[in-house]
Design an enzyme around this catalytic site. Structure first.
Site, PDB file in Angstrom:
ATOM      1  N   GLN A  47      30.396  26.880 -35.285  1.00  0.00           N
ATOM      2  CA  GLN A  47      30.254  27.375 -33.709  1.00  0.00           C
ATOM      3  C   GLN A  47      31.502  27.782 -33.326  1.00  0.00           C
ATOM      4  OE1 GLN A  47      27.114  28.244 -32.597  1.00  0.00           O
ATOM      5  NE2 GLN A  47      28.443  28.924 -31.042  1.00  0.00           N
TER       6      GLN A  47
ATOM      7  N   HIS B 221      33.422  31.135 -33.465  1.00  0.00           N
ATOM      8  CA  HIS B 221      32.944  32.448 -32.784  1.00  0.00           C
ATOM      9  C   HIS B 221      34.156  32.741 -31.945  1.00  0.00           C
ATOM     10  CE1 HIS B 221      29.238  33.340 -34.011  1.00  0.00           C
ATOM     11  NE2 HIS B 221      28.807  32.318 -34.058  1.00  0.00           N
TER      12      HIS B 221
ATOM     13  N   GLU C 207      22.423  26.381 -26.251  1.00  0.00           N
ATOM     14  CA  GLU C 207      22.064  27.660 -27.039  1.00  0.00           C
ATOM     15  C   GLU C 207      21.368  27.429 -28.153  1.00  0.00           C
ATOM     16  OE1 GLU C 207      25.209  30.247 -28.106  1.00  0.00           O
ATOM     17  OE2 GLU C 207      23.664  31.785 -28.608  1.00  0.00           O
ATOM     18  N   HIS C 208      22.457  26.473 -28.705  1.00  0.00           N
ATOM     19  CA  HIS C 208      21.718  25.786 -30.338  1.00  0.00           C
ATOM     20  C   HIS C 208      21.904  24.268 -30.089  1.00  0.00           C
ATOM     21  CE1 HIS C 208      24.111  29.608 -31.412  1.00  0.00           C
ATOM     22  NE2 HIS C 208      22.907  30.011 -32.048  1.00  0.00           N
TER      23      HIS C 208
ATOM     24  N   ASP D 251      21.370  32.038 -37.327  1.00  0.00           N
ATOM     25  CA  ASP D 251      21.974  33.147 -36.863  1.00  0.00           C
ATOM     26  C   ASP D 251      21.836  34.367 -38.135  1.00  0.00           C
ATOM     27  OD1 ASP D 251      23.651  31.745 -35.212  1.00  0.00           O
ATOM     28  OD2 ASP D 251      25.127  31.226 -36.627  1.00  0.00           O
TER      29      ASP D 251
ATOM     30  N   HIS E 154      -6.367  46.320   4.469  1.00  0.00           N
ATOM     31  CA  HIS E 154      -6.671  45.843   3.520  1.00  0.00           C
ATOM     32  C   HIS E 154      -8.269  45.424   3.446  1.00  0.00           C
ATOM     33  CE1 HIS E 154      -2.372  45.559   2.242  1.00  0.00           C
ATOM     34  NE2 HIS E 154      -2.825  44.775   1.133  1.00  0.00           N
TER      35      HIS E 154
END
Lengths: 435, 435
Positions: B262, B265, B329-330, B363, B422
């Site tokens: 991770q 990245h 996220e993960h 991934d 209406h």
């Protein structure tokens, strides 16, 4: 009163574009700046800011910001039995429809030893905004409260502006209670959005905000959605709109009534009628004038009708092309065989089939949701549903066998992307004698 | 290299908040202004602006903006058979998973004579952004292209920055072709987002934009999503992140490898490890140093690790409370009985169960999507799925009998909301002798 009549075939491309141009929502820089200022004030001063802003904008002094439990009891007594029963029946029908559309988790094997699935979770805390500008909207409380309840959200917060007497509209309180909502706050406008997005001493901070509102509410929702520390929102909101496609067999009285029921929402509402029948266009024009004469909110409707269009089209096929390009919030198919045309609908919020399906039923109690994408957003957004109150989480469970099956492919792709640590997270596991 | 070690039990609330603070993405005013300027330029000058901006930012002259058909053929030849097969297998597995999660229409009766349903439509034209900053990302082309294909979008457009030789990365082209995408444009950055949102002579205007990117891409996506005339976007994007929960039986080598995969990245990636075992925290610290020593992108990873934390928790229950608050996220569950803990996961993008499920599989090729909510957005957003490329339209069909069943209730609610038009759209129909 004049509604503009146009003949689609006689227009060039620029004129066609102009006919489909929506009245712009007054979301100019002034509104954005004002909303941002309100947000800053609420973040800085919390409940004190809510009281001050309510004094300024609603001309009401609120002491307790949260509605007390006994107010719900009083509200039930203030609401007629007929309205109460209508709200209960609407809630049940909305629940039936929304339950049928709920997503479910799943779990499959994508390779030997690789199980992938999806679990569904309620969003923890959601904030519902129920406007009460020209009129209170208990129906909106149901449209947001029912799916929140079905989703199983842990905490549901509702804000609605106070009336001159300082209370929240009784019908809104009853609708909230019918959805199991206990946390109701008498705050409206951009300050309500700010309070739910960031929290105050009294109003809890919410993960996602829902509901329609005026330009300030919309600007505030956009601002908090852009802020990484803010809250998610349901969808971009704009003035309400309807597009009616009528064939020669349509009933002009009904069509005119539907156009007016949309127009009465406000001066920036837009209504469009498409028909291949000149007779229908003529008859609807006459009916509009006739029905307007006895309508209490006629000034509003007249303003809205001024930016509306009755459009003659070559045939129904052309009408659907135009409708898909416009992507209306509401689409009424006043056609003899409406079901057969449904496949032609590519972009719309909600569709009404046949002569006995006025949009008003979708607004209240057919079961579908009335919080829908406006302004052409139906090209990419959907109306509110239970899934709007949920997230889906993907899950993978991989055995040694699974790693052997797909690990080498993953490592190959990681090499192509020059992500060596990714590759090694796979190969270190593959290299283990026992893997 | 130092990764900060903290003991959750020893922290006060402010310190805990600080531990969970994400490294801010550089989305400051400068970035927003620069992105807005690029958008303005593309809207004003179209393709000429794309060429000029590509010259300035990518130092590449592009003549034809669209990738020619024969480039796909050349790309296939430039890609090894091993990578090609890995991409094909990944595509198939992603398709299997995403197909299983597709929503379906339904149609029920909510009252006698009232049929309410939902139809599902592909979004007409979608734009996919595939970054190629530090490395090209063919996997992202698959993650966006497969669900777009399954949704049945009429038009799928893909933009990716040109390499120094002016071409788009061959693996990205192959991945695009494996998803049936023919319209690929060699444009990157905010200019690609602007082109897809508003259209140029060459790039078609899209209804919704997808994909990750740097701060300028993110700022441009936010800007076009705010503009009523712009495009919808998939979700707010931010730096990638992982949270690992490890018990005393976890494998320190694997855990360290996942944290590093991770971290590589980028410098603003964040990794968190939570464990109730001091021995594991110690062992992972040693492993991190050992594995870093042989990692090519070590500088990036070291930077990322500097804002990361190894956190000692009281027990696994506390670890899940922290994880749900952080909403990663993960989420990797390096636990002995990971399935049993899944119910405790309230907010996360994608979850990895057990010792043999490195994040790298998600991934690339387990089947799940890797375009996931970051920065805590998992509290209210879900990862990309087929439904991200679709809209749902509600439909109601009401017979005379149906109107009699629910019309009076709708009229009652309309009266409460003081919407007379209406009410009349309903009562005019009810009043017909034949209704």
């Amino acid at each position: 009163m004049t509604v503009r009549r146009v003949d689609w075939m006689a227009l060039d491309e620029a004129e066609r574009e102009a006919v489909l141009q929506r009245p712009t929502m007054a979301l100019d820089a002034t509104v954005r700046v004002a909303a941002a200022r309100v947000i800053d004030q609420v973040r800085a001063d919390g409940d004190a800011a809510l009281r001050a802003l309510t004094r300024r904008y609603d001309q009401v002094e609120i002491d307790a910001i949260q509605v007390a439990p006994d107010a719900f009891l009083a509200a039930r007594q203030a609401v007629s039995d007929a309205l109460y029963e209508a709200l209960v029946a609407a809630r049940d029908r909305i629940a039936t429809y929304h339950r049928a559309g709920m997503a479910e988790g799943f779990d499959i094997e994508t390779a030997p030893g690789v199980r992938c699935g999806r679990v569904i979770r309620p969003i923890g805390r959601v904030g519902l905004y129920v406007p009460a500008g020209s009129a209170p909207l208990p129906s909106t409380a149901l449209m947001l409260g029912v799916p929140a309840m079905l989703a199983g959200c842990r905490d549901v917060v509702l804000c609605s502006p106070p009336r001159p007497d300082g209370g929240v509209d009784p019908a809104v309180l009853v609708a909230a209670q019918l959805c199991g909502i206990e946390k109701v706050f008498r705050v409206g406008g951009a300050q309500a959005i700010a309070a739910m997005a960031y929290g105050t001493g009294t109003v809890p901070r919410c993960d996602k905000l829902f509901g329609p509102g005026n330009a300030y509410v919309t600007a505030a929702k956009q601002a908090v959605a852009q802020d990484a520390g803010g809250a998610a929102i349901d969808m971009p909101a704009g003035p309400s709109e309807v597009l009616v496609i009528a064939d020669s067999g349509a009933d002009p009285e009904f069509v005119a009534a539907d156009l007016l029921s949309q127009a009465e929402h406000g001066p920036d509402s837009q209504v469009l009628l498409l028909s291949d029948s000149v007779e229908i266009l003529d008859a609807v024009t006459i009916e509009l004038e006739r029905q307007l004469a006895t309508l209490p909110r006629a000034e509003l409707a007249v303003q809205a009708l001024s930016s509306s269009r009755l459009v003659r089209v070559r045939d129904l096929d052309q009408a659907f092309d135009i409708s898909n390009r416009y992507a209306p919030e509401h689409l009424i198919l006043a056609l003899r065989e409406p079901e057969g045309w449904l496949d032609r609908v590519q972009a719309a919020g909600s569709v009404f089939l046949g002569d006995f399906a006025p949009e008003a039923l979708g607004d209240y109690n057919s079961g579908t949701n009335h919080v829908l994408p406006t302004g052409g957003a139906a090209r990419a957004y959907s109306g509110v549903s239970v899934s709007s109150f949920q997230t889906t989480i993907s899950v993978q469970s991989v055995s040694r066998e699974g790693l052997r099956a797909i690990g080498p492919g993953a490592a190959e792709m990681a090499r192509a992307e020059r992500l060596v640590a990714h590759e090694r997270a796979v190969t270190r596991r593959l290299a283990r004698g026992d893997a």
